[in-house]
Design a protein around this motif. Structure first.
Motif, PDB file in Angstrom:
ATOM      1  N   ASN A  87      33.068 -13.679  15.528  1.00 12.42           N
ATOM      2  CA  ASN A  87      33.925 -12.602  15.048  1.00 12.42           C
ATOM      3  C   ASN A  87      34.517 -11.868  16.248  1.00 12.42           C
ATOM      4  O   ASN A  87      33.794 -11.229  17.011  1.00 12.42           O
ATOM      5  N   ASN A  89      36.060  -9.160  16.447  1.00  8.89           N
ATOM      6  CA  ASN A  89      35.857  -7.718  16.398  1.00  8.89           C
ATOM      7  C   ASN A  89      34.487  -7.308  16.936  1.00  8.89           C
ATOM      8  O   ASN A  89      34.274  -6.138  17.263  1.00  8.89           O
ATOM      9  N   TYR A 157      37.653   3.200  16.740  1.00  7.36           N
ATOM     10  CA  TYR A 157      37.845   1.753  16.692  1.00  7.36           C
ATOM     11  C   TYR A 157      37.167   1.132  17.907  1.00  7.36           C
ATOM     12  O   TYR A 157      37.811   0.747  18.886  1.00  7.36           O
ATOM     13  N   ALA A 159      35.901  -1.629  18.383  1.00  5.96           N
ATOM     14  CA  ALA A 159      36.230  -3.029  18.673  1.00  5.96           C
ATOM     15  C   ALA A 159      37.431  -3.139  19.597  1.00  5.96           C
ATOM     16  O   ALA A 159      37.545  -4.106  20.364  1.00  5.96           O
ATOM     17  N   THR A 160      38.349  -2.159  19.552  1.00  2.84           N
ATOM     18  CA  THR A 160      39.571  -2.246  20.346  1.00  2.84           C
ATOM     19  C   THR A 160      39.617  -1.262  21.501  1.00  2.84           C
ATOM     20  O   THR A 160      40.478  -1.390  22.378  1.00  2.84           O
ATOM     21  N   ASP A 200      40.695  -8.473  21.152  1.00  2.00           N
ATOM     22  CA  ASP A 200      41.772  -7.773  20.460  1.00  2.00           C
ATOM     23  C   ASP A 200      43.099  -8.498  20.716  1.00  2.00           C
ATOM     24  O   ASP A 200      43.651  -8.443  21.818  1.00  2.00           O
ATOM     25  N   ASP A 570      37.522  -6.008   7.984  1.00  2.00           N
ATOM     26  CA  ASP A 570      38.222  -6.809   8.989  1.00  2.00           C
ATOM     27  C   ASP A 570      38.721  -8.140   8.444  1.00  2.00           C
ATOM     28  O   ASP A 570      39.263  -8.951   9.179  1.00  2.00           O
TER      29      ASP A 570
END
Length: 780
Positions: A87, A89, A157, A159-160, A200, A570
């Motif tokens: 994944n 993310n 966020y 993940a980013t 990302d 997601d």
């Protein structure tokens, strides 16, 4: 002296050189530690938006795996079990995550955002330094970027956020002149490789576009091909460095809901920058208090349906952009092109007619507003480049004061005539007319605040009219204070005791099921919307307690309680699970619902008290808002099957689900048959996300069912011999088990790792060769 003045020897001493390199990074780190002392040095956690619902639980799965000394291969508690490492993310291999796994999870999550704001600021300092800007100019660029509304909003966020922090470093690696091309390719490969590990895609597009744009706009024509070749070489090295993540993701994507079923274009464009939001470059919050989800604090969602809470990066950034608009100095053309191009990409969704938004998106990527990261990158870079021009006498004093005066007059008008001003505003943006009075009141406050910030910026710039370090220091302090004063409120915190400890419901089912044999379902998602649900959310403007009560997202991961039909923010679920989710929505209203949910180990359910229970579930507890239900017929998540039906493939299995008897499971074996066994026992001596192992004992040959998403990248051994895994109940897994007593070992694997693991070693080998000093007589 740090800077040349007439009649003063400007040759740098060793101390001044050291000061340029060391003092600004130290001061920036201390500043960020002071601004975010609340979470850093107290037991408080960042909260709001997607944090408690999605981002923090996902981080916890990765953190816990590294803390156990295991690779984060598998997510056991989400969507009935799904791949974690592939994944993108999750960013499992991004180095900061294993490093922070040495800390407790709450401490790691206090530090994670602040660490990346520091990284972003240091990157801007380094970038402005290679562009030849003075340290004060680099400071202005750094604080403009780090404290911009976009970068502060990245706290939601996780993940980013690392990708946004790496953007200045990627430009720094490309911009450096005079560097050995081979070593430059290595540095580009290292930085871009980190970006690939973050995962990302939007950030990758921004980085690639910005890098190519710099070479096209700011590099001499005779050197462009060479620089593009260096950039391409660095990209190849980056792919090698991040090969385990890149390959695993590439093998996952074709099996996900996002790729197989597509994404509606309407959802892809949900977060598209409205042209009206360009007002946020001048006024931080013209549409209301966007940092809270409290009802009635914004006056339009026609415009303000946002991913980032504001674009505001300080008044000086806008003034700098105007000042540089016709400049031909190095870097200024790049700033203009990056700003305009990124704005156009961020607003691209507005170009799609409403009638065409119901089809599938040709690209399975969401939210063009993410390009706003490049917008503030351009603003920050422009602010740094313009600052030195201001020190040379090109001061935008009159324009700053003019904007401040215009904002003040507008604030007075909105305060005096809120209905008139508000009605004009809502008509302009297409908001409901009934919100006119509210819009007028909120605009008056927002315009007044913006006016003050522009006045402070005017005072700061005015300090540059005279010499002296004191005036320069005052200017920098004021320019730093403006974005902090505007945007610090976005990064909200609450006491950790209101975020991480289990709820009463979670504690109750943990006592009833200490071995975590069963899963929990949010029954409210299968019932009509509940007025009690909205009552429970009222006043929870950070979505903390409502997220903890809601078992349809990822929050229960905090307490290691598994779910099957949780939401999929997601869109990374395996497509088979999405098919099963749709079957569940239909099954919930049918008489066979009890057996269907029981077959998936969904013993416990939670719903609001004004919602009816599902068939087979009965209340065993609750509180003022919610009832807690139990399905006593639920089977364990790992068990030997007593009855099963075999079908040739997925379509046939889908048709068979509604006709299954209680306890029966449909298997996709390639043939059509039915079978039964007298059952048996399963004793697990190891039960982790990445691996479980134990013994089975049964009188008859049969099947071992595991509530783990069907996935070809795993190894299952029975008595040391590999056996084939087949799809069970559409989305999960089963393996054949002979009669008698047998040892079973089940290992989840990283797709393609047997080959991709050599990528980082290849990167190290090639980087070492390229980094070695060139021998005399050999070409560069």
């Amino acid at each position: 002296m740090l800077y040349p003045n007439p009649g003063v020897d400007s040759r740098p001493s060793s101390w001044s050189t050291l000061g340029r390199l060391v003092v600004p990074p130290i001061l920036l780190t201390l500043l960020l530690a002071a601004v975010y002392a609340d979470p850093l040095f107290t037991r408080r956690s960042f909260v709001g938006r997607d944090l408690v619902l999605y981002a923090l639980p996902l981080e916890k799965e990765v953190h816990d795996a590294w803390a156990r000394g295991r690779l984060p291969v598998w997510s056991a508690d989400v969507s009935g079990g799904r791949p974690l490492f592939p994944n993108p993310n999750a960013g499992s291999l991004y180095p900061v995550r294993p490093l922070l796994s040495r800390l407790s999870f709450p401490a790691a999550m206090r530090l994670f955002p602040v660490l990346h704001w520091i990284l972003a600021g240091l990157g801007m300092l380094a970038l402005l330094s290679v562009l030849g800007a003075s340290p004060p100019a680099a400071w202005v660029a750094a604080v403009t970027y780090v404290f911009s509304g976009v970068m502060v909003s990245e706290v939601f966020y996780l993940a980013t956020a690392p990708a946004a922090a790496l953007q200045p470093w990627i430009l720094w690696a490309v911009v450096r002149t005079g560097a050995n091309p081979r070593r430059k390719a290595v540095v580009i490969g290292l930085v871009d490789g980190l970006l690939f590990l973050v995962g990302d895609v939007f950030a990758m597009v921004i980085a690639a576009g910005a890098s190519v744009a710099w070479i096209a706009l700011e590099v001499e024509a005779g050197r462009r091909l060479r620089e593009l070749a260096v950039l391409a070489g660095g990209g190849v090295l980056a792919v090698a460095l991040a090969a385990p993540q890149v390959v695993a993701t590439a093998l996952l994507v074709p099996q996900t809901r996002r790729a197989v079923m597509g994404i509606p274009l309407r959802e892809v464009l949900r977060f598209t920058l409205s042209p009206w939001r360009l007002a946020e470059l001048v006024v931080p919050y013209p549409f209301g208090e966007t940092w809270t989800l409290e009802e009635g604090v914004t006056w339009t969602d026609t415009v303000f349906r946002s991913y980032f809470l504001t674009l505001y990066a300080g008044a000086f950034a806008v003034a700098a952009l105007v000042l540089l608009w016709r400049s031909r100095e190095r870097g200024t053309r790049f700033v203009r092109v990056l700003f305009v191009a990124s704005l156009l990409f961020a607003m691209a969704g507005g170009l799609v007619p409403a009638g065409r938004r119901d089809g599938a998106s040709p690209i399975p990527l969401r939210f063009p507003e993410k390009f706003s990261v490049a917008v503030v990158l351009a603003l920050a870079l422009g602010a740094g480049l313009a600052f030195d021009r201001c020190r040379r006498g090109e001061l935008p004093r009159r324009s700053l004061l003019g904007v401040a005066a215009a904002l003040a007059l507008a604030a007075v008008a909105a305060r005096a005539f809120p209905a008139l001003v508000g009605t004009a505003a809502v008509e302009a943006v297409g908001a409901p007319p009934a919100l006119g009075a509210r819009a007028g009141r909120q605009l008056a406050a927002a315009l007044a605040e913006a006016g003050v910030l522009w006045v402070v910026t005017w005072i700061a710039v005015d300090q540059l009219r005279g010499p002296g370090r004191a005036r320069l220091g005052a200017c920098l302090a004021l320019l730093t204070a403006v974005p902090i004063a505007a945007n610090r409120r976005l990064a909200r915190t609450e006491n950790e005791a209101s975020v991480y400890p289990p709820t009463a419901f979670a504690r109750t089912i943990a006592r009833a099921d200490p071995g975590r044999e069963f899963r929990t379902v949010d029954l409210s998602s299968f019932a009509p919307p509940s007025p009690l649900l909205f009552a429970a959310w009222r006043g929870d403007d950070a979505l903390t307690e409502s997220a903890r009560r809601n078992w349809s997202f990822l929050t229960p991961v905090f307490w290691r309680r598994g779910m099957v039909f949780n939401g999929d923010p997601d869109r990374g679920d395996l497509s088979r699970l999405e098919s099963l989710r749709r079957v569940a929505a239909l099954a919930a209203a049918q008489p066979y619902a009890a057996g269907f949910f029981a077959s998936l180990a969904l013993r416990y359910g939670i719903r609001y008290r004004d919602q009816a229970p599902l068939p087979g579930y009965r209340r065993f507890g609750g509180d003022a808002f919610q009832d807690w239900d139990e399905n006593p017929e639920a089977r364990p998540s790992v068990r030997l099957l007593e009855r099963w039906r075999e079908e040739p493939g997925a379509l046939e299995a889908l048709g068979a689900v509604s006709g299954l008897a209680p306890g029966e499971i449909v298997l996709e074996t390639g043939g059509r048959a039915s079978g039964s066994a007298r059952g048996g026992t399963v004793r697990l001596d190891e039960d982790g996300p990445e691996r479980f192992a134990g013994e089975t004992e049964t009188a008859d040959a049969g099947w071992l069912f595991a509530l783990r998403g069907y996935w070809p990248y795993r190894t299952v051994l029975v008595d040391g011999r590999e056996v084939e895994c087949v799809p069970a109940q559409l989305a999960f897994s089963a393996v054949p088990i002979p009669a008698g007593r047998h040892r079973v070992e089940w290992r989840e694997e990283v797709p393609g790792l047997s080959v991709s693991r050599f990528g980082p070693a290849l990167f190290a080998l090639v980087a070492g060769v390229l980094w070695r000093p060139r021998r005399a007589g050999l070409p560069a």
